[in-house]
Each structure stands twice: as C-alpha cells, then as structure tokens.
Write a protein that holds these residues in place. Structure first.
Motif, PDB file in Angstrom:
ATOM      1  N   GLN A 144       5.373   2.838  -0.986  1.00 41.16           N
ATOM      2  CA  GLN A 144       5.388   3.117  -2.419  1.00 41.16           C
ATOM      3  C   GLN A 144       6.051   1.978  -3.174  1.00 41.16           C
ATOM      4  OE1 GLN A 144       6.995   7.373  -2.236  1.00 41.16           O
ATOM      5  NE2 GLN A 144       5.720   7.441  -4.058  1.00 41.16           N
ATOM      6  N   ARG A 182       8.335   5.836  10.755  1.00 37.24           N
ATOM      7  CA  ARG A 182       7.663   6.539   9.646  1.00 37.24           C
ATOM      8  C   ARG A 182       6.648   7.539  10.193  1.00 37.24           C
ATOM      9  NH1 ARG A 182       2.978   6.871   7.285  1.00 37.24           N
ATOM     10  NH2 ARG A 182       2.108   5.410   8.805  1.00 37.24           N
ATOM     11  N   HIS A 183       5.852   7.101  11.139  1.00 39.05           N
ATOM     12  CA  HIS A 183       4.841   7.966  11.742  1.00 39.05           C
ATOM     13  C   HIS A 183       5.497   9.101  12.521  1.00 39.05           C
ATOM     14  CE1 HIS A 183       1.559   9.125  14.540  1.00 39.05           C
ATOM     15  NE2 HIS A 183       0.802   8.844  13.485  1.00 39.05           N
ATOM     16  N   GLU A 201       7.544   1.124  11.166  1.00 40.54           N
ATOM     17  CA  GLU A 201       6.265   1.812  11.020  1.00 40.54           C
ATOM     18  C   GLU A 201       6.156   2.980  12.001  1.00 40.54           C
ATOM     19  OE1 GLU A 201       2.306   2.937  10.132  1.00 40.54           O
ATOM     20  OE2 GLU A 201       4.054   2.193   9.032  1.00 40.54           O
ATOM     21  N   GLU A 234      -0.116  -0.468   2.994  1.00 40.73           N
ATOM     22  CA  GLU A 234      -0.769   0.783   2.600  1.00 40.73           C
ATOM     23  C   GLU A 234       0.139   1.993   2.753  1.00 40.73           C
ATOM     24  OE1 GLU A 234      -1.694   0.163   7.001  1.00 40.73           O
ATOM     25  OE2 GLU A 234      -1.536  -1.072   5.187  1.00 40.73           O
ATOM     26  N   ASN A 235       1.253   1.833   3.487  1.00 41.23           N
ATOM     27  CA  ASN A 235       2.187   2.939   3.705  1.00 41.23           C
ATOM     28  C   ASN A 235       3.450   2.832   2.856  1.00 41.23           C
ATOM     29  OD1 ASN A 235       0.454   3.981   5.730  1.00 41.23           O
ATOM     30  ND2 ASN A 235       1.334   2.574   7.224  1.00 41.23           N
ATOM     31  N   LEU A 248       5.842  11.086   7.826  1.00 37.33           N
ATOM     32  CA  LEU A 248       5.908  10.718   6.418  1.00 37.33           C
ATOM     33  C   LEU A 248       4.655   9.960   5.995  1.00 37.33           C
ATOM     34  CD1 LEU A 248       9.602   9.497   6.412  1.00 37.33           C
ATOM     35  CD2 LEU A 248       8.754  11.644   5.457  1.00 37.33           C
ATOM     36  N   GLU A 249       4.321  10.087   4.722  1.00 44.05           N
ATOM     37  CA  GLU A 249       3.207   9.310   4.179  1.00 44.05           C
ATOM     38  C   GLU A 249       3.776   8.001   3.627  1.00 44.05           C
ATOM     39  OE1 GLU A 249       0.943  11.828   1.575  1.00 44.05           O
ATOM     40  OE2 GLU A 249       0.400  13.195   3.211  1.00 44.05           O
ATOM     41  N   LYS A 250       3.732   7.811   2.330  1.00 45.33           N
ATOM     42  CA  LYS A 250       4.244   6.551   1.793  1.00 45.33           C
ATOM     43  C   LYS A 250       5.759   6.607   1.596  1.00 45.33           C
ATOM     44  CE  LYS A 250       0.056   4.788  -0.328  1.00 45.33           C
ATOM     45  NZ  LYS A 250      -0.490   4.000  -1.449  1.00 45.33           N
TER      46      LYS A 250
END
Length: 285
Positions: free
Chosen positions: A123, A91-92, A88, A120-121, A96-98
C-alpha cells in the motif's frame, strides 16, 4: 511469535488491533511491517518510540534472519535478497493482503528491494534515514576521518572491513560511536537503549560484502506506491543527500528533513517522526 519460513525461524511481534470503531463503524487499520537496520539490528531498537503508532495502524515488528530473536543462519544466507523474500513470505504466512513497509537504515534498503520485486503487495513505503546505494559508505568514511577520535576510527574501520569477531566488539562499536548516531546521545539526553543481541555476522556480511556493491538507484523509478522519506540533518552514515537521491527517483514521494536529528531520527525527534508517519497513514484512511 515465530514463523517457520524459507528454511529459518523468523521472530515477529504484533502491536495494536487490526480494527477500530469510528462513529459506530468498523474500520480496518493499515498493517505496517517495521524493518530494523544493521544488518544485525533488532526490532527492540524501535521501542518505545513507535508505540503511539499502534493507535492508527497494526504494527508488525520483524527481526531479520540471524538477528534479535530470530534463528541464526549460515553467513551465506545473510543477503539483501533473502531479507526481502522473508518479508514477502511472512506477509503470506500471516494471511495479509497489501501492507505498508517501514524501513530504517539498512531496513530501508530491504524495504526498497521489496518494493521493486513485490510492489503489487504494497500500500505504501516509509523510508527513514536510509540510502539507495553503496555511495553512502564513501560519505560515512569521510565523516569519521574528519570528526572521529582514535577509538571511533578504530571501531569504524572494523565496520568498513566487516571484521567484528564477537558480540562484545560490536557492542563496543555502538558505545564508541553513539554520539554519531544520535544527537540526543551526543548531548547526554538519550534514553537508555535496550540490552539486545548484537548480531555481528550479518553485519560483517553486509559491510564486508554485498553492501559495497549494492545499488538500487536505476530501479527506483519502478516504484509507484506512495512513499514517505525522512532524513536527519546531522546523519553521519546515511546523510540527507542519500534521501534526496531517493526522493528524486521515486515519483510519488514526499520528503522531510528533521533538523535536530542524526541517524536515529525516531529517538532524536520522536514527536516529529511520529507526526509525519501518522499524517502519511491518516491521509489514506
């Protein structure tokens, strides 16, 4: 490349562009984080098997803390929860979003843990030859007891106890049990594996500790993202029944068994593995 996150330096590598041109239009490709097994593996075990996926997705290979090119850490920090939190944070860090999350073996356990906490993050979720609980250990022990020779039983016992003392011992383990992990290795047709770091401390912490009690089964119903599950018919350590359990509990999931594969499905049946993954990704384009 490295990211300084959560008190450690995590290695990641990116393969493929983030966009492509289709019929004169700019199309953003999905981002797939690829999470290795172990604990104690390395992202290099996926190469070159997954190279073809870069045509359809941007791949972010990750070495978990203490593994591969990532920095070593204190043994108490080698946990399933920290591995998921590191994904996580990465990703942040990358803005990046999803994302999609692909996990193989222990990497699948990390991926499911991530999905439960950070859904929620996501796809989508891709789970390859993995397990939802400690129950896989009982089945793997029974397999070795029935089919293993004396050398395989000796090194498997070190795995169950989490008692490896050196990188060399772990390397010997993988050499002895190679025919169990791959049908290609059993037949002498396996591609030579890269000479990567063997991180025995994360492996000891997992098999000698938290993996004996980990159990995500009752929380898998919380996962609502589209999920692809692949299993190898001859997998000795995370057998088909483990993937069936995951499929039963994740509502929006599809499940396929690769009939000529053991644990390393992407090595034993590379073409079929890539085809299922590609079809899954393309369906959302």
């Amino acid at each position: 490349m490295y990211a300084n996150i959560n008190g450690t330096k995590l290695f990641y590598d990116v393969d493929g562009s983030s966009v492509r041109i289709m019929n004169g239009e700019i199309v953003r490709k999905p981002v797939v984080f690829i999470i290795h097994g172990g604990p104690g593996g390395s992202h290099l075990g996926f190469k070159p098997y997954f190279d073809g996926l870069a045509e359809h997705a941007q791949l972010v290979y990750v070495d978990q803390r203490g593994c591969g090119f990532s920095d070593e850490d204190l043994p108490e920090n080698y946990t399933l929860e920290r591995n998921a939190a590191d994904i996580e944070s990465l990703r942040h860090y990358l803005g990046l979003e999803k994302i999609y999350l692909l996990g193989h073996s222990y990497g699948g356990m990390v991926a499911m843990s991530y999905a439960i906490k950070y859904q929620e993050n996501l796809q989508g979720l891709l789970l390859l030859a993995t397990s939802p609980s400690y129950k896989f250990l009982e089945k793997a022990k029974a397999y070795v007891e029935k089919h293993g020779n004396s050398e395989q039983k000796y090194y498997a016992d070190k795995l169950w106890k989490g008692s490896f003392q050196s990188e060399e011992e772990l390397r010997n383990y993988f050499h002895a049990l190679a025919p169990f992990y791959s049908t290609a290795a059993a037949s002498g047709n396996a591609m030579m594996r890269p000479k990567t770091k063997h991180s025995y401390e994360p492996l000891n912490k997992g098999f000698g500790g938290f993996m004996r009690e980990f159990d995500l089964r009752d929380r898998l119903e919380e996962i609502s993202v589209r999920t692809l599950i692949l299993a190898g018919r001859h997998d000795w350590i995370t057998p088909v029944s483990e993937s069936e359990e995951i499929h039963k509990r994740i509502a929006d999931s599809e499940f396929h068994v690769l009939e000529n594969s053991s644990h390393r499905i992407f090595a034993d049946e590379q073409e079929n593995t890539i085809r299922w993954i590609t079809d899954y990704l393309i369906e959302k384009e």
